[in-house]
Design a protein around this motif. Structure first.
Motif, PDB file in Angstrom:
ATOM      1  N   ILE A 103       0.864  -1.172   0.000  1.00 31.82           N
ATOM      2  CA  ILE A 103       0.000   0.000   0.000  1.00 31.82           C
ATOM      3  C   ILE A 103       0.905   1.227   0.000  1.00 31.82           C
ATOM      4  O   ILE A 103       1.831   1.323   0.795  1.00 31.82           O
ATOM      5  CB  ILE A 103      -0.915  -0.008   1.233  1.00 31.82           C
ATOM      6  CG1 ILE A 103      -1.834  -1.222   1.178  1.00 31.82           C
ATOM      7  CG2 ILE A 103      -1.746   1.265   1.301  1.00 31.82           C
ATOM      8  CD1 ILE A 103      -2.664  -1.414   2.415  1.00 31.82           C
ATOM      9  N   PRO A 104       0.651   2.187  -0.883  1.00 31.22           N
ATOM     10  CA  PRO A 104       1.508   3.372  -0.897  1.00 31.22           C
ATOM     11  C   PRO A 104       1.343   4.171   0.397  1.00 31.22           C
ATOM     12  O   PRO A 104       0.303   4.128   1.047  1.00 31.22           O
ATOM     13  CB  PRO A 104       0.999   4.167  -2.105  1.00 31.22           C
ATOM     14  CG  PRO A 104      -0.358   3.653  -2.380  1.00 31.22           C
ATOM     15  CD  PRO A 104      -0.405   2.245  -1.885  1.00 31.22           C
ATOM     16  N   THR A 105       2.394   4.894   0.752  1.00 28.97           N
ATOM     17  CA  THR A 105       2.331   5.751   1.931  1.00 28.97           C
ATOM     18  C   THR A 105       2.468   7.195   1.493  1.00 28.97           C
ATOM     19  O   THR A 105       3.093   7.507   0.490  1.00 28.97           O
ATOM     20  CB  THR A 105       3.454   5.418   2.932  1.00 28.97           C
ATOM     21  OG1 THR A 105       4.705   5.568   2.275  1.00 28.97           O
ATOM     22  CG2 THR A 105       3.308   4.001   3.465  1.00 28.97           C
ATOM     23  N   VAL A 106       1.850   8.060   2.246  1.00 35.84           N
ATOM     24  CA  VAL A 106       1.917   9.496   1.989  1.00 35.84           C
ATOM     25  C   VAL A 106       2.501  10.175   3.223  1.00 35.84           C
ATOM     26  O   VAL A 106       2.374   9.682   4.339  1.00 35.84           O
ATOM     27  CB  VAL A 106       0.533  10.080   1.642  1.00 35.84           C
ATOM     28  CG1 VAL A 106       0.037   9.553   0.317  1.00 35.84           C
ATOM     29  CG2 VAL A 106      -0.482   9.781   2.720  1.00 35.84           C
ATOM     30  N   ALA A 107       3.136  11.292   3.002  1.00 33.83           N
ATOM     31  CA  ALA A 107       3.744  12.021   4.112  1.00 33.83           C
ATOM     32  C   ALA A 107       2.810  13.086   4.662  1.00 33.83           C
ATOM     33  O   ALA A 107       2.940  13.505   5.811  1.00 33.83           O
ATOM     34  CB  ALA A 107       5.053  12.669   3.670  1.00 33.83           C
ATOM     35  N   ILE A 156     -10.888   5.246  -0.282  1.00 32.03           N
ATOM     36  CA  ILE A 156      -9.585   4.620  -0.538  1.00 32.03           C
ATOM     37  C   ILE A 156      -8.464   5.573  -0.138  1.00 32.03           C
ATOM     38  O   ILE A 156      -7.468   5.153   0.468  1.00 32.03           O
ATOM     39  CB  ILE A 156      -9.478   4.187  -2.015  1.00 32.03           C
ATOM     40  CG1 ILE A 156     -10.418   3.008  -2.278  1.00 32.03           C
ATOM     41  CG2 ILE A 156      -8.053   3.826  -2.389  1.00 32.03           C
ATOM     42  CD1 ILE A 156     -10.593   2.656  -3.731  1.00 32.03           C
ATOM     43  N   TYR A 157      -8.623   6.861  -0.440  1.00 25.69           N
ATOM     44  CA  TYR A 157      -7.589   7.822  -0.045  1.00 25.69           C
ATOM     45  C   TYR A 157      -7.495   7.920   1.479  1.00 25.69           C
ATOM     46  O   TYR A 157      -6.394   7.966   2.035  1.00 25.69           O
ATOM     47  CB  TYR A 157      -7.859   9.200  -0.644  1.00 25.69           C
ATOM     48  CG  TYR A 157      -6.795  10.192  -0.275  1.00 25.69           C
ATOM     49  CD1 TYR A 157      -5.520  10.092  -0.809  1.00 25.69           C
ATOM     50  CD2 TYR A 157      -7.045  11.206   0.639  1.00 25.69           C
ATOM     51  CE1 TYR A 157      -4.527  10.979  -0.463  1.00 25.69           C
ATOM     52  CE2 TYR A 157      -6.051  12.097   0.998  1.00 25.69           C
ATOM     53  CZ  TYR A 157      -4.802  11.984   0.442  1.00 25.69           C
ATOM     54  OH  TYR A 157      -3.821  12.851   0.804  1.00 25.69           O
ATOM     55  N   LEU A 158      -8.634   7.925   2.159  1.00 24.86           N
ATOM     56  CA  LEU A 158      -8.620   7.932   3.625  1.00 24.86           C
ATOM     57  C   LEU A 158      -7.909   6.691   4.150  1.00 24.86           C
ATOM     58  O   LEU A 158      -7.131   6.775   5.107  1.00 24.86           O
ATOM     59  CB  LEU A 158     -10.045   7.989   4.183  1.00 24.86           C
ATOM     60  CG  LEU A 158     -10.187   7.803   5.687  1.00 24.86           C
ATOM     61  CD1 LEU A 158      -9.545   8.952   6.442  1.00 24.86           C
ATOM     62  CD2 LEU A 158     -11.640   7.656   6.076  1.00 24.86           C
ATOM     63  N   PHE A 159      -8.130   5.556   3.527  1.00 23.17           N
ATOM     64  CA  PHE A 159      -7.463   4.319   3.941  1.00 23.17           C
ATOM     65  C   PHE A 159      -5.952   4.438   3.768  1.00 23.17           C
ATOM     66  O   PHE A 159      -5.191   4.017   4.636  1.00 23.17           O
ATOM     67  CB  PHE A 159      -8.017   3.136   3.134  1.00 23.17           C
ATOM     68  CG  PHE A 159      -7.390   1.833   3.486  1.00 23.17           C
ATOM     69  CD1 PHE A 159      -7.720   1.193   4.675  1.00 23.17           C
ATOM     70  CD2 PHE A 159      -6.473   1.237   2.656  1.00 23.17           C
ATOM     71  CE1 PHE A 159      -7.133  -0.015   5.012  1.00 23.17           C
ATOM     72  CE2 PHE A 159      -5.884   0.034   2.966  1.00 23.17           C
ATOM     73  CZ  PHE A 159      -6.219  -0.590   4.166  1.00 23.17           C
ATOM     74  N   ILE A 160      -5.499   5.022   2.664  1.00 26.00           N
ATOM     75  CA  ILE A 160      -4.060   5.188   2.433  1.00 26.00           C
ATOM     76  C   ILE A 160      -3.456   6.127   3.475  1.00 26.00           C
ATOM     77  O   ILE A 160      -2.387   5.852   4.031  1.00 26.00           O
ATOM     78  CB  ILE A 160      -3.796   5.691   0.998  1.00 26.00           C
ATOM     79  CG1 ILE A 160      -4.144   4.592  -0.005  1.00 26.00           C
ATOM     80  CG2 ILE A 160      -2.355   6.142   0.818  1.00 26.00           C
ATOM     81  CD1 ILE A 160      -4.140   5.032  -1.449  1.00 26.00           C
ATOM     82  N   VAL A 161      -4.143   7.225   3.770  1.00 26.23           N
ATOM     83  CA  VAL A 161      -3.647   8.166   4.779  1.00 26.23           C
ATOM     84  C   VAL A 161      -3.620   7.496   6.154  1.00 26.23           C
ATOM     85  O   VAL A 161      -2.664   7.649   6.919  1.00 26.23           O
ATOM     86  CB  VAL A 161      -4.502   9.456   4.797  1.00 26.23           C
ATOM     87  CG1 VAL A 161      -4.155  10.342   5.972  1.00 26.23           C
ATOM     88  CG2 VAL A 161      -4.334  10.218   3.494  1.00 26.23           C
TER      89      VAL A 161
END
Length: 191
Positions: A5-9, A144-149
Protein backbone atom coordinates in the motif's frame (compact mmCIF):
# COMPACT_ATOMS: atom_id res chain seq x y z
CA UNK A 1 4.84 -10.27 -6.80
CA UNK A 2 4.43 -8.22 -3.67
CA UNK A 3 2.33 -5.08 -3.94
CA UNK A 4 2.36 -2.77 -0.93
CA UNK A 5 0.00 0.00 0.00
CA UNK A 6 1.51 3.37 -0.90
CA UNK A 7 2.33 5.75 1.93
CA UNK A 8 1.92 9.50 1.99
CA UNK A 9 3.74 12.02 4.11
CA UNK A 10 0.94 14.57 4.27
CA UNK A 11 -2.86 14.53 4.12
CA UNK A 12 -4.25 16.28 1.04
CA UNK A 13 -0.67 17.33 0.15
CA UNK A 14 -0.61 20.12 2.73
CA UNK A 15 -1.66 19.07 6.26
CA UNK A 16 0.25 16.78 8.62
CA UNK A 17 -1.06 13.20 8.65
CA UNK A 18 -2.48 13.26 12.16
CA UNK A 19 -4.19 16.65 11.79
CA UNK A 20 -5.62 15.67 8.41
CA UNK A 21 -6.95 12.41 9.85
CA UNK A 22 -8.54 14.20 12.80
CA UNK A 23 -10.28 16.68 10.50
CA UNK A 24 -11.30 13.89 8.14
CA UNK A 25 -12.64 11.80 11.05
CA UNK A 26 -14.75 14.67 12.39
CA UNK A 27 -16.12 15.41 8.92
CA UNK A 28 -16.99 11.72 8.46
CA UNK A 29 -18.65 11.63 11.88
CA UNK A 30 -20.75 14.75 11.19
CA UNK A 31 -21.77 13.63 7.70
CA UNK A 32 -22.63 10.18 9.07
CA UNK A 33 -24.93 11.70 11.69
CA UNK A 34 -26.57 13.90 9.04
CA UNK A 35 -26.98 10.91 6.71
CA UNK A 36 -28.57 8.93 9.53
CA UNK A 37 -31.04 11.76 10.08
CA UNK A 38 -31.94 11.81 6.37
CA UNK A 39 -32.33 8.03 6.21
CA UNK A 40 -34.52 7.99 9.33
CA UNK A 41 -36.64 10.78 7.86
CA UNK A 42 -36.84 8.83 4.62
CA UNK A 43 -37.84 5.71 6.54
CA UNK A 44 -40.58 7.62 8.36
CA UNK A 45 -41.92 9.06 5.10
CA UNK A 46 -41.77 5.65 3.49
CA UNK A 47 -43.70 4.00 6.34
CA UNK A 48 -46.37 6.70 6.41
CA UNK A 49 -47.02 7.66 2.82
CA UNK A 50 -45.72 5.03 0.43
CA UNK A 51 -47.29 1.72 -0.46
CA UNK A 52 -45.50 -1.31 0.92
CA UNK A 53 -42.53 -2.27 -1.22
CA UNK A 54 -40.57 -4.82 0.75
CA UNK A 55 -37.38 -4.50 -1.34
CA UNK A 56 -37.20 -0.74 -0.83
CA UNK A 57 -37.86 -1.14 2.89
CA UNK A 58 -35.09 -3.74 3.10
CA UNK A 59 -32.65 -1.43 1.29
CA UNK A 60 -33.52 1.47 3.61
CA UNK A 61 -33.05 -0.71 6.69
CA UNK A 62 -29.71 -2.04 5.41
CA UNK A 63 -28.57 1.52 4.69
CA UNK A 64 -29.63 2.60 8.18
CA UNK A 65 -27.72 -0.27 9.78
CA UNK A 66 -24.60 0.51 7.71
CA UNK A 67 -24.75 4.19 8.67
CA UNK A 68 -25.13 3.39 12.38
CA UNK A 69 -22.14 1.03 12.29
CA UNK A 70 -20.18 3.64 10.32
CA UNK A 71 -20.92 6.30 12.98
CA UNK A 72 -19.64 3.98 15.72
CA UNK A 73 -16.43 3.29 13.80
CA UNK A 74 -16.03 6.98 12.93
CA UNK A 75 -16.04 7.62 16.66
CA UNK A 76 -13.35 4.92 17.01
CA UNK A 77 -11.33 6.76 14.33
CA UNK A 78 -11.68 10.11 16.15
CA UNK A 79 -10.56 8.62 19.48
CA UNK A 80 -7.74 6.65 17.85
CA UNK A 81 -6.41 9.76 16.09
CA UNK A 82 -6.66 11.99 19.14
CA UNK A 83 -4.96 9.48 21.46
CA UNK A 84 -2.51 8.14 18.84
CA UNK A 85 -3.78 4.65 19.68
CA UNK A 86 -2.46 2.22 17.07
CA UNK A 87 -4.87 -0.54 18.11
CA UNK A 88 -7.93 1.65 17.50
CA UNK A 89 -6.52 2.88 14.20
CA UNK A 90 -5.82 -0.69 13.06
CA UNK A 91 -9.36 -1.67 14.09
CA UNK A 92 -10.74 1.14 11.97
CA UNK A 93 -8.41 0.13 9.14
CA UNK A 94 -9.87 -3.38 9.09
CA UNK A 95 -13.37 -1.93 9.22
CA UNK A 96 -12.54 0.45 6.35
CA UNK A 97 -11.85 -2.47 4.03
CA UNK A 98 -15.12 -4.17 4.93
CA UNK A 99 -17.02 -0.87 4.75
CA UNK A 100 -15.71 -0.15 1.26
CA UNK A 101 -16.91 -3.53 0.01
CA UNK A 102 -20.29 -3.21 1.75
CA UNK A 103 -20.71 0.34 0.42
CA UNK A 104 -20.01 -0.83 -3.12
CA UNK A 105 -22.47 -3.74 -2.88
CA UNK A 106 -25.15 -1.60 -1.25
CA UNK A 107 -24.66 1.13 -3.86
CA UNK A 108 -24.99 -1.40 -6.67
CA UNK A 109 -28.17 -2.78 -5.05
CA UNK A 110 -29.63 0.75 -4.84
CA UNK A 111 -28.65 1.40 -8.43
CA UNK A 112 -30.14 -1.89 -9.58
CA UNK A 113 -33.36 -1.26 -7.68
CA UNK A 114 -33.71 2.29 -9.03
CA UNK A 115 -32.82 1.15 -12.54
CA UNK A 116 -35.33 -1.71 -12.60
CA UNK A 117 -38.03 0.33 -10.87
CA UNK A 118 -37.60 3.49 -12.95
CA UNK A 119 -36.57 2.21 -16.37
CA UNK A 120 -40.12 2.39 -17.71
CA UNK A 121 -40.93 5.78 -16.22
CA UNK A 122 -37.87 7.91 -17.01
CA UNK A 123 -36.67 8.70 -20.53
CA UNK A 124 -33.18 9.83 -19.34
CA UNK A 125 -31.86 6.42 -18.29
CA UNK A 126 -28.30 7.18 -19.45
CA UNK A 127 -28.08 10.33 -17.29
CA UNK A 128 -29.50 8.38 -14.37
CA UNK A 129 -26.91 5.60 -14.69
CA UNK A 130 -24.06 8.14 -14.95
CA UNK A 131 -25.31 10.02 -11.88
CA UNK A 132 -25.70 6.85 -9.82
CA UNK A 133 -22.27 5.59 -10.93
CA UNK A 134 -20.64 8.86 -9.85
CA UNK A 135 -22.55 8.76 -6.55
CA UNK A 136 -20.92 5.39 -5.88
CA UNK A 137 -17.46 6.03 -7.38
CA UNK A 138 -16.62 9.40 -5.77
CA UNK A 139 -17.18 8.30 -2.14
CA UNK A 140 -15.23 5.08 -2.86
CA UNK A 141 -12.25 7.03 -4.18
CA UNK A 142 -12.33 9.29 -1.10
CA UNK A 143 -12.63 6.21 1.11
CA UNK A 144 -9.59 4.62 -0.54
CA UNK A 145 -7.59 7.82 -0.05
CA UNK A 146 -8.62 7.93 3.63
CA UNK A 147 -7.46 4.32 3.94
CA UNK A 148 -4.06 5.19 2.43
CA UNK A 149 -3.65 8.17 4.78
CA UNK A 150 -4.72 6.02 7.73
CA UNK A 151 -2.24 3.26 6.88
CA UNK A 152 0.50 5.88 6.53
CA UNK A 153 -0.27 7.25 9.99
CA UNK A 154 -0.30 3.74 11.49
CA UNK A 155 3.07 3.03 9.87
CA UNK A 156 4.43 6.32 11.18
CA UNK A 157 3.22 5.63 14.72
CA UNK A 158 4.64 2.09 14.67
CA UNK A 159 8.06 3.22 13.48
CA UNK A 160 8.07 6.04 16.02
CA UNK A 161 7.43 3.51 18.82
CA UNK A 162 10.47 1.48 17.75
CA UNK A 163 12.90 4.41 17.99
CA UNK A 164 14.33 4.83 21.49
CA UNK A 165 16.94 7.37 22.46
CA UNK A 166 19.27 6.80 25.36
CA UNK A 167 20.92 9.63 27.18
CA UNK A 168 24.29 8.36 28.46
CA UNK A 169 24.90 11.55 30.44
CA UNK A 170 21.88 11.04 32.64
CA UNK A 171 22.87 7.39 33.05
CA UNK A 172 26.34 8.47 34.25
CA UNK A 173 24.85 10.98 36.66
CA UNK A 174 22.60 8.30 38.07
CA UNK A 175 25.55 5.96 38.56
CA UNK A 176 27.51 8.61 40.45
CA UNK A 177 24.53 9.19 42.68
CA UNK A 178 24.22 5.47 43.37
CA UNK A 179 27.93 5.28 44.22
CA UNK A 180 28.64 2.87 41.41
CA UNK A 181 32.25 3.18 40.40
CA UNK A 182 32.69 0.28 38.03
CA UNK A 183 32.15 1.23 34.38
CA UNK A 184 31.48 -1.53 31.87
CA UNK A 185 33.66 -1.66 28.76
CA UNK A 186 30.69 -0.98 26.45
CA UNK A 187 29.48 2.02 28.40
CA UNK A 188 30.54 5.63 28.07
CA UNK A 189 32.89 6.63 30.88
CA UNK A 190 31.57 9.24 33.30
CA UNK A 191 33.79 12.24 33.91
Amino acid sequence: MYLGIPTVARCCCCAPLRLGLIVWAYVKLITGILALGFVLMWLFIFMEFVDADILMLLLILLSTLCIIVDIVYDFVLVVGCLKKNVILLETYSRYAIAHGIIFLVLGLLWMGYAFVDGIYYHPGVVEFVITMSLAIAIPLVLHIYLFIVLRSEIHKLKTKEQVHFENPVSECLQRKNDNLTKVQSDEIPCY
